[in-house]
Design a protein around this motif. Structure first.
Motif, PDB file in Angstrom:
ATOM      1  N   ASN B 362       0.828  -1.219   0.000  1.00  0.00           N
ATOM      2  CA  ASN B 362       0.000   0.000   0.000  1.00  0.00           C
ATOM      3  C   ASN B 362       0.855   1.260   0.000  1.00  0.00           C
ATOM      4  O   ASN B 362       0.368   2.337  -0.348  1.00  0.00           O
ATOM      5  CB  ASN B 362      -0.941   0.002   1.204  1.00  0.00           C
ATOM      6  N   TYR B 366       1.653   4.229  -6.447  1.00  0.00           N
ATOM      7  CA  TYR B 366       0.905   3.763  -7.620  1.00  0.00           C
ATOM      8  C   TYR B 366      -0.559   3.726  -7.198  1.00  0.00           C
ATOM      9  O   TYR B 366      -0.871   3.268  -6.092  1.00  0.00           O
ATOM     10  CB  TYR B 366       1.379   2.358  -8.019  1.00  0.00           C
ATOM     11  N   PRO B 367      -1.461   4.190  -8.042  1.00  0.00           N
ATOM     12  CA  PRO B 367      -2.867   4.178  -7.622  1.00  0.00           C
ATOM     13  C   PRO B 367      -3.324   2.760  -7.270  1.00  0.00           C
ATOM     14  O   PRO B 367      -3.144   1.837  -8.059  1.00  0.00           O
ATOM     15  CB  PRO B 367      -3.604   4.678  -8.876  1.00  0.00           C
ATOM     16  N   ARG B 368      -3.877   2.637  -6.099  1.00  0.00           N
ATOM     17  CA  ARG B 368      -4.286   1.294  -5.657  1.00  0.00           C
ATOM     18  C   ARG B 368      -5.355   0.717  -6.581  1.00  0.00           C
ATOM     19  O   ARG B 368      -5.480  -0.493  -6.719  1.00  0.00           O
ATOM     20  CB  ARG B 368      -4.815   1.362  -4.233  1.00  0.00           C
TER      21      ARG B 368
END
Lengths: 585, 708
Positions: B362, B366-368
C-alpha cells in the motif's frame, strides 16, 4: 505519492526494531557520490589511446635506439628480464625466479614481454618495459589536465615538454623499473584528484587498487600510500562525513595495499622465515654497507641540487601549493604540497636512515618532477580563469628545464646511466665500454658474444652451472635459461652441492671474471684466471669465461681418476663437450 | 489563505493570465471545476463553480502558494476556460453522465455519513489524478467496504445484488462463460433458467461487453452486482482445475525442451557416462597426466569464470549502466494513463508477515485502483489463508489459493497467479520484500526508454537487516556486488541475465507467450531470464532497490542457497540439451556468457577441493600435489589463489561502497569464509539434483530481529 485516506491501515501487532529506509533517505547523509555518476569530464577513449599510442611508439623507438644501438641499458634491467624469461622458459618454468631482490611486479609485469624468447634475447622488447608505463603516465596526466580544464593545445604542449625532459626520456626508454611504480602512484594520485573533484567514490577504489600495484612495483610507494590514506580520512572528516563513511571509505582505499603487503610478507615468512625480508633484502631499501657518508649540510646541498637540476619546477610549485592550501583553504593543494615536500626530503632521509644503497642519485628527482606536474595541474584547476596562465607557466618551466637537466646529467655526481645517456644523445655513438661515474662499465657485447657461443655449441638442458645473479645478462641473451643449472632451478642448497661436485651435474661452468659477488667464481678463482688444469676454457670474453667440466672432476681434487680429458676433446674445435653431445655428433 | 466571493470586477471572460492558468493540474481543474485566471492585488483569482465548497477551497489553497480568491462562475464559463488552458483529449474528459454518477455517489456516501469530508477530499484528489471511479478509490483505501460500494452502485444503476460468500456454484452453469471472458469482464454465470442466465458481475457491463457475453452464452442474461472479492474467489473456484493444469504442465507440454521436468536427458546421460568412462580409462593408463588434465581444466574454468566476472564488474564501476529514470520524469507521469500492474506475491507459511506485506504494498506510489495484487497461497497453508481472509483486504488484493499438487514450487504458484492477472505489466515480490515506493513507475518509464525487445526490467535487490549478524552482512556484500555491478553490466552487454528472484517486472503478454516460469526448475527466475534471451528478448536494470530479509540463520541460509545452486545446475542442463541450438539463438557472446554465469555454480563445487589441495601442500610440501600443477597450470592456479581471490573480496568491498553501505565494507574483507558456506550449499544442491531434483528448499522468513 498516492493519497492516503484516513481509514486506518491493518494494525501491525509487533514492533519492528529494523528501521527500513528508502535509498534516498539512506544516502541523504553521505557526502560522497555513491550509486550514481556525478558530472565529470566525458570519456574520450580515442584521446587516451592516442596519447598512449604516440608516447609508446616514441619511447619504444627511442628506446630501441638507446638500448640496441647505443647499448645504454642497466645491468639491473637485463637481470629482471632474465628472471621474467625464466618464468616461462626455465626447465621447469620457475615463478620463484622472481625472488626477493626486486619488488615482484617489476618482474611479473614485464613477463608477458618474454613469452617469445627470441624477442627477449634480442633486447627489442626491453624499451617497451618502461615505455608502456611512461605512456600510461602521460595518459593520466592528460586526463588530469582535462579535469583541470586545461585547453587541448596547451595539454599537447605540456605533455610534449614533459615527455622530452631528458630524465623522463631516459627512464621511459631504457627499460628501467622506476616508471613502473611511479606510473601507478601517479594513477592513484590522479584517481584521488578525480575523487576530490567529483566526490565519486569509484575513484577511491581505483586509487586503492593502483596503490596496491604500486606497492609491489616499488616499495617506496608505501610512503605515498600512507600519506594518501590519512588525507582521504581527513578530507572526508572536513566535509562532514560520519564515522561510518570515513571508516568504510578508508577500508576500501587501504584494503588492496594492506592485502598485497600481507600476502608478500606471508610468502617471505613461508619461504625464508623472515616476514619482512622483502623490505630488508630489497635493493630499493637495503644499504649495501659501503655508503659514502654525508653530513647534514651535504644532504641539504644535494637535496637542493636534486631539485634544482632534476625537477626545477618544484621550486615554484611547492610554495604555490602551500599558499593555495593555506590562504585559500584548498585541501587538495595542501595535500599535494605535503606529498611533494616528502618526495624532496625522502632521498636525504633514506641516506640519513641508511636505507638505500644508491644515495642521492639523480633518478630521485623523477618522483619530484612527476609530483610537481600533478601539483601544477591542480594549481591550474584551482586558478579558475587563470588556468591558461598557470598552464603556460608550466610549459615554460618544462621547456626551460629540458636543456638545464640535460646539462646536469653529464656532470651530476650521483647517478646511474644519466651521463652515458647524455653522451649517447650528444654524440650519437655507441656507449659500449663507457664507464659510468660509479665505475660500472656500460654495454653488453661481452655477454652477447658468450651467449652466441653457448647457443651455437650447447644443446643439453641444465648443462651449464652458473650463478645467475651475476651472469643473468648472458642467460637472457641466449634466450634459453633451460640450458643453465642456476640458483633458481632447485634453490641454493642443491646448487651449492652441484658447485662442489660439478661433474656429477653439468658439463660446463659459466663464471664472471670481474665480479667478486659471483659465488661460482669465488669457488673456482683459478678457473677464472685460466690456471686450473682440469677446467679447460671453452670460451672466454672480457667479462665471462666458460669452462668445461670433465667427468670425475671434483672441486679440490688433485686428479680426475681414470678419466683423460683429452679423450673427449673434439679435434679441430678446441672445445670439450659431453659424451652425449659427442655421441650425437 | 482562501476567501471566496461571487462578484469581482475581473472575470474569467476578460481573459486568462497565461502565468497562472497552469498553477493547478488539469485533473483537479476538471474534477473541482476551478481555474486560476488572474492576479489582482497579490491574490490569485480562481474561477470556481462552487466557490463555497469547503473541499474545493482546501484543494485550491494547497496548490497555490499565494493568497487565493475563489470567484463564482458558471460551469460553462469554467469548462470553456479549462478547455482552452488544457485542450481536451476526448477519451480523457469525463462525460456528463459519468460526472453525474460520480457526484451522486459522493453525495450518497457523504449524506449517509459513510465517508467523512476529509476522506472524500482525498478520494476526489486521487480521482483528479487517475480518473478512476470514486467508489473504487474509496474502497481501495478502505474508507468504505466493497459491500457498501456494491450497495451504492446497485442503487445508482438499479441492479440487483448477489452475495457470493458461501455460494456453491453449479460448475456446468458457471463454465458457460468462457474463462478468458469471465476473467476479463469479472463476470460469471451463477444460475440459469430456460431463457435467461443470471450473471454475477463486478460492475455493470458496457454495451459491447453485453453483446460479447450474450454471444458467448447463447442466451440472454441478467446482471447481478457482486462483491469483487467474492466474485474473484468464485471465478478461481470454477476454473481452478484449468489453472492448475496450465500452471503445472503448460511449459512442459508447449516447450518440453525448455522444461526441467527431466533433469538429465538421455543424450546428456550418454555424454556424461562416456566422459566418465573416458576419464577412468585415461586415469588407468596415464594416471598422473589425467589428473593434471583435470586440474588444468578446472583451473581454466576457474580462470575464465573469474576473468569474465571481473570484466563485468570493472565495466559497471566505470560507467552508469542502469536505465536512467529521473525524479522529474516520475513526477511528470500522467496517472490517468497508468496501466493496471499485477503484483505476484507467493506466500507459504508466512502468515506472520502478511500485515507487513500489505502495508508495504500500500505504500507503493501507484494508484491502488490500478494494482492487481495476487497473494498466492498453497491450499494446505491454512494459517496464511486464514490470516489474509481475516484482514478483509480491499479488492486490489486477491487471495489466490493454489490447489495442492506436485511440484509444490514457487514458479507453479506464480504461473497460477499469472493466469488470473489483469495487469499489462507484472512483477514478483516476495512476502518480505520492501520495494522502493516509486519502483513500479520507474519500471514503466524504463520500459518506455529501452528498445522494444526489452520485456523485463530487473530492479536491484538488497537487504534491510544487513547489520543483524555477520552472515547478513556478507549476504548484503554479495548482493551489492551482484546487483550493483554484475547484473547492470550484463544488462548493458545484452547478455542473458539470470533474473533475481523478485522485483523483475515483465510485460505480461510476453511473459505468457514465453510460457512463464518452469514449475520444475527451482531457480525459475534464472531459467526464465535465459529463456527470454533465447527468444530474442532482453532484460534491463533500473536503479531502484527492493529490500529483502537476508537470511540470518546458517542452516536456513544453506537451505536457500542449496536450492539456488541446484537450480543453476538444472538451468544449465536444460539449456545445454542442445548447445548448437543455444549457440545459434544467443550468439557466441550470449552462449559464453550463459556458460560462464552458470559456471560460477560449478566453481563453488571445485573450491573446497582446491583449498584442500593448497592447504595440504603448504602443510606437507607433498611432491605429488606439485606434480599436478605443472607450469602454466600452476601459474593459472596461483593467479587465481592470490590475485583472483583478492579481486573477488575487493569486488564485494566495491559493491558495498558503490551502494554507499559503508558499515559493511569491513565484513566484505572476510568474504572467503562466506565462500566456504557457499561451497557447502553448492555441494548440497548438487547432491540433491540427483536425489530430490524438484524439492523446494523453503526459506523461512521473519528471522530478522523484530520482524513485523
Amino acid at each position: 505519492m498516492t493519497a492516503q485516506l484516513s481509514q486506518p491501515e491493518p494494525t501491525v501487532t509487533t514492533v519492528t526494531t529494523v528501521e527500513v529506509v528508502t535509498n534516498r533517505e539512506r544516502l541523504s547523509g553521505v557526502v560522497q557520490s555513491v550509486g550514481r555518476r556525478p558530472d565529470d569530464i566525458p570519456r574520450r577513449w580515442w584521446e587516451s589511446a592516442l596519447v598512449f599510442g604516440l608516447f609508446l611508439v616514441a619511447y619504444a623507438w627511442f628506446g630501441y635506439w638507446l638500448v640496441v644501438d647505443m647499448h645504454v641499458v642497466g645491468f639491473e634491467t637485463l637481470d629482471r628480464f632474465n628472471r621474467a624469461l625464466m618464468i616461462w622458459h626455465n626447465d621447469p618454468p620457475k615463478l620463484s625466479s622472481v625472488g626477493f631482490d626486486y619488488p615482484p611486479l617489476t618482474i611479473l609485469l614485464i613477463s608477458p614481454l618474454t613469452v617469445v624468447p627470441a624477442l627477449a634475447s634480442s633486447l627489442i622488447v626491453v624499451p617497451l618495459a618502461s615505455a608502456v608505463f611512461a605512456a600510461f603516465t602521460m595518459v593520466t596526466f592528460n586526463t588530469m589536465m582535462r579535469r583541470a580544464q586545461v585547453l587541448a593545445p596547451l595539454r599537447v604542449v605540456v605533455l610534449v615538454a614533459f615527455g622530452l625532459n631528458p630524465l623522463v626520456a631516459l627512464y621511459a626508454a631504457s627499460g628501467a623499473r622506476h616508471f613502473m611504480w611511479l606510473t601507478f602512484v601517479v594513477a592513484a594520485l590522479g584517481a584521488l584528484f578525480a575523487w576530490y573533484v567529483t566526490a565519486d567514490i569509484r575513484f577511491v577504489m581505483i586509487a586503492g587498487l593502483a596503490f596496491a600495484i604500486a606497492a609491489l612495483s616499488g616499495y617506496s610507494s608505501l610512503l605515498w600510500f600512507v600519506v594518501s590514506a590519512i588525507m582521504v580520512g581527513a578530507i572526508l572528516a572536513r566535509l562532514g562525513a560520519d564515522g561510518t563513511e570515513i571508516e568504510g571509505t578508508t577500508v576500501g582505499f587501504a584494503a588492496p595495499t594492506v592485502y598485497v603487503i600481507a600476502l608478500w610478507s606471508a610468502f617471505n615468512l613461508i619461504l625464508v622465515l623472515k616476514p619482512f625480508n622483502w623490505i630488508t633484502a630489497s635493493s630499493d631499501s637495503a644499504s649495501s654497507g659501503g655508503l659514502e657518508s654525508f653530513s647534514a649540510v651535504e644532504l641539504l646541498e644535494y637535496t637542493g641540487r636534486l631539485v634544482l637540476y632534476g625537477a626545477p619546477i618544484a621550486i615554484v610549485v611547492l610554495p604555490a601549493l602551500v599558499f593555495a592550501g593555506i590562504a585559500r583553504r584548498n585541501g587538495l593543494a595542501l595535500w599535494l604540497a605535503v606529498i611533494l615536500f616528502l618526495s624532496i626530503i625522502v632521498p636525504a632521509l633514506s641516506v640519513a636512515l641508511k636505507i638505500t644503497d644508491s644515495p642521492m642519485v639523480m633518478r630521485n628527482a623523477l618522483p619530484i618532477l612527476l609530483f610537481s606536474m600533478i601539483g601544477a595541474i591542480w594549481l591550474a584547476r584551482s586558478a579558475g580563469e587563470g588556468a591558461t596562465l598557470v598552464s603556460a607557466l608550466l610549459v615554460a618551466g618544462l621547456i626551460i628545464s629540458i636543456p638545464w637537466t640535460f646539462q646536469a646529467m653529464k656532470t651530476y655526481k650521483y647517478q646511474g646511466l644519466e651521463s652515458t645517456f647524455a653522451a649517447a644523445v650528444s654524440t650519437r655513438q655507441s656507449q659500449e665500454g663507457a664507464t659510468t661515474p660509479d665505475g660500472s662499465t656500460v654495454g653488453y657485447v661481452s655477454e652477447q658474444a658468450m651467449a652466441r657461443w653457448i647457443k651455437d655449441n650447447v644443446t643439453l638442458n641444465s648443462s651449464i652451472l652458473t650463478d645467475n645473479a651475476q651472469t643473468s645478462a648472458v642467460i637472457l641473451l641466449t634466450g634459453d635459461p633451460a640450458l643453465f643449472f642456476d640458483r633458481v632451478d632447485k634453490s641454493d642448497g642443491p646448487w651449492l652441492a652441484a658447485a662442489k661436485d660439478p661433474a656429477a651435474h653439468v658439463d660446463y661452468m659459466l663464471l664472471s671474471t670481474n665480479s667478486s659477488a659471483d659465488l661460482l667464481s669465488n669457488l673456482y678463482e683459478d678457473a677464472v684466471d685460466g690456471s686450473n688444469a682440469f677446467l679447460t676454457e671453452a670460451y672466454r670474453t672480457e667479462r665471462y669465461v666458460l669452462v668445461s667440466v670433465p667427468s670425475g672432476f671434483r672441486r679440490g681434487a688433485d686428479s680426475l681418476g681414470d678419466q683423460d680429458p683429452a679423450a673427449l676433446s673434439i679435434p679441430g674445435q678446441g672445445i670439450t663437450t659431453t659424451p652425449v653431445e659427442a655421441a650425437d655428433q | 489563505m482562501t476567501t471566496s466571493q461571487t462578484r469581482t470586477t475581473t472575470r474569467i471572460g476578460d481573459g486568462v493570465d497565461a502565468d497562472v492558468r497552469h498553477l493547478i493540474p488539469e485533473g483537479i481543474c476538471r474534477t473541482f471545476r476551478v481555474l486560476p485566471y488572474a492576479v489582482v492585488d497579490g491574490s490569485v483569482l480562481v474561477a470556481a463553480a462552487d466557490a463555497e465548497d469547503a473541499i474545493t477551497e482546501q484543494v485550491v489553497a494547497e496548490r497555490v502558494d499565494r493568497p487565493v480568491l475563489l470567484v463564482r462562475h458558471t460551469v460553462n464559463e469554467i469548462v470553456a476556460a479549462i478547455d482552452e488552458a488544457y485542450p481536451p483529449v476526448e477519451s480523457e474528459v469525463e462525460t456528463p453522465e459519468a460526472r453525474r454518477a460520480r457526484m451522486q455517489m459522493a453525495q450518497m456516501l457523504t449524506r449517509s455519513g459513510l465517508v467523512t469530508a476529509e476522506q472524500l477530499r482525498r478520494a476526489m484528489l486521487e480521482y483528479a489524478r487517475t480518473g478512476d471511479p470514486l467508489g473504487d478509490i474509496l474502497v481501495s483505501h478502505q474508507a468504505i467496504s466493497e459491500d457498501v460500494l456494491v450497495a451504492a452502485l446497485s442503487e445508482l444503476h438499479q441492479l440487483q445484488r448477489v452475495g457470493l460468500g458461501d455460494f456453491e456454484p453449479d460448475l456446468k452453469v458457471a463454465r458457460r462463460l468462457p474463462e478468458p471472458l469471465a476473467l476479463r469482464l469479472q463476470a460469471i454465470p451463477v444460475a440459469e433458467s430456460e431463457d435467461v442466465v443470471l450473471l454475477a458481475v463486478a460492475r455493470p457491463l458496457a454495451d459491447d461487453d453485453v453483446t460479447e457475453v450474450q454471444a458467448a452464452l447463447g442466451s440472454s442474461f441478467r446482471q447481478l452486482l457482486a462483491n469483487r472479492t467474492e466474485l474473484d474467489q468464485l471465478i478461481q473456484q470454477v476454473h481452478s482445475v484449468h489453472y492448475a493444469e496450465i500452471s503445472t504442465r503448460g511449459l512442459m507440454e508447449s516447450r518440453p525442451e525448455s522444461s526441467a521436468h527431466v533433469v538429465i536427458t538421455g543424450t546428456q546421460k550418454a555424454v556424461l557416462v562416456m566422459t566418465v568412462v573416458a576419464l577412468v580409462l585415461c586415469g588407468v593408463i596415464w594416471p598422473v597426466n589425467t589428473l593434471i588434465g583435470i586440474v588444468g581444466f578446472c583451473s581454466f574454468i576457474y580462470l575464465i569464470v573469474s576473468v569474465y566476472k571481473f570484466r563485468l564488474t570493472l565495466r559497471a564501476l566505470g560507467t552508469h549502466l542502469e536505465t536512467d529514470v529521473t525524479d522529474a520524469e516520475i513526477a511528470a507521469i500522467d496517472e490517468r494513463h497508468l496501466p493496471v500492474y499485477t503484483i505476484l506475491v507467493p506466500l507459504y507459511k508466512e502468515a506472520g508477515i502478511v500485515q507487513r506485506l500489505v502495508r508495504d504494498i500500500n505504500a507503493l506510489d501507484y494508484p491502488r485502483t490500478r494494482l492487481d495484487v495476487k497473494l498466492l497461497c498453497e491450499e494446505d497453508d491454512d494459517e496464511t489463508i486464514d490470516k489474509i481472509v481475516s484482514l478483509q483486504l480491499p479488492p486490489h488484493f486477491h487471495l489466490v489459493v493454489v490447489p495442492d499438487s506436485l511440484p509444490k514450487t514457487k514458479p507453479k504458484a506464480c504461473n497460477y497467479g499469472l493466469q488470473l492477472s489483469t495487469g499489462a505489466y507484472c512483477v514478483i515480490f516476495d512476502a518480505e520484500d520492501r520495494p522502493d515506493p516509486d519502483q513500479l513507475k520507474k519500471a514503466l518509464l524504463a520500459f518506455d526508454h529501452v528498445p522494444s525487445n526489452v520485456v523485463c526490467i530487473q530492479a536491484k535487490l538488497n537487504h534491510f537487516n544487513q547489520d543483524q549478524n555477520l552472515l547478513t552482512a556478507w549476504f548484503a556484500n554479495e548482493y551489492s556486488m551482484h546487483f550493483e555491478l554484475v547484473l547492470p553490466a550484463m544488462g548493458a552487454a545484452e547478455s542473458p541475465i539470470p533474473l533475481g528472484g523478485t522485483s523483475n517486472h515483465f510485460i505480461t503478454s510476453t511473459l505468457r507467450e514465453l510460457g512463464a516460469w518452469d514449475p520444475f526448475n527451482v531457480t525459475e527466475d534464472a531459467d526464465l531470464g535465459i529463456r527470454l534471451h533465447r527468444e530474442g528478448y532482453r532484460t534491463a536494470m533500473i536503479d531502484s532497490t527492493t529490500l529483502e530479509e537476508a537470511n540470518s540463520n546458517v542452516g536456513n541460509w544453506i537451505r536457500q542457497r542449496s536450492r539456488w545452486n541446484k537450480g543453476y545446475y538444472q538451468t544449465w542442463l536444460v539449456h545445454m540439451r542442445n548447445p548448437i541450438g543455444l549457440l545459434s539463438q544467443t550468439g557466441l557472446r550470449g552462449f559464453m556468457s550463459f556458460n560462464l554465469t552458470m559456471g560460477s555454480a560449478f566453481v563453488l563445487l571445485m573450491n573446497p577441493i582446491f583449498w584442500g589441495l593448497t592447504t595440504l601442500y603448504v602443510l606437507t610440501q607433498w611432491g605429488f600435489i606439485e606434480q599436478l600443477f605443472p607450469g602454466i597450470v600452476f601459474y593459472a592456479a596461483s593467479a587465481m589463489l592470490f590475485i583472483g581471490n583478492f579481486i573477488f573480496v575487493y569486488l564485494n568491498v566495491a559493491g558495498s561502497l558503490q551502494r554507499g553501505e559503508f558499515g559493511i565494507t569491513r565484513t566484505a574483507l572476510l568474504s572467503p569464509l562466506y565462500w566456504g558456506l557457499m561451497s557447502w550449499a553448492a555441494w548440497k544442491g548438487f547432491i540433491q539434483l540427483f536425489t530430490n531434483p524438484f524439492y523446494w528448499e523453503k526459506t523461512e522468513h521473519g528471522l530478522d530481529e523484530g520482524s513485523s
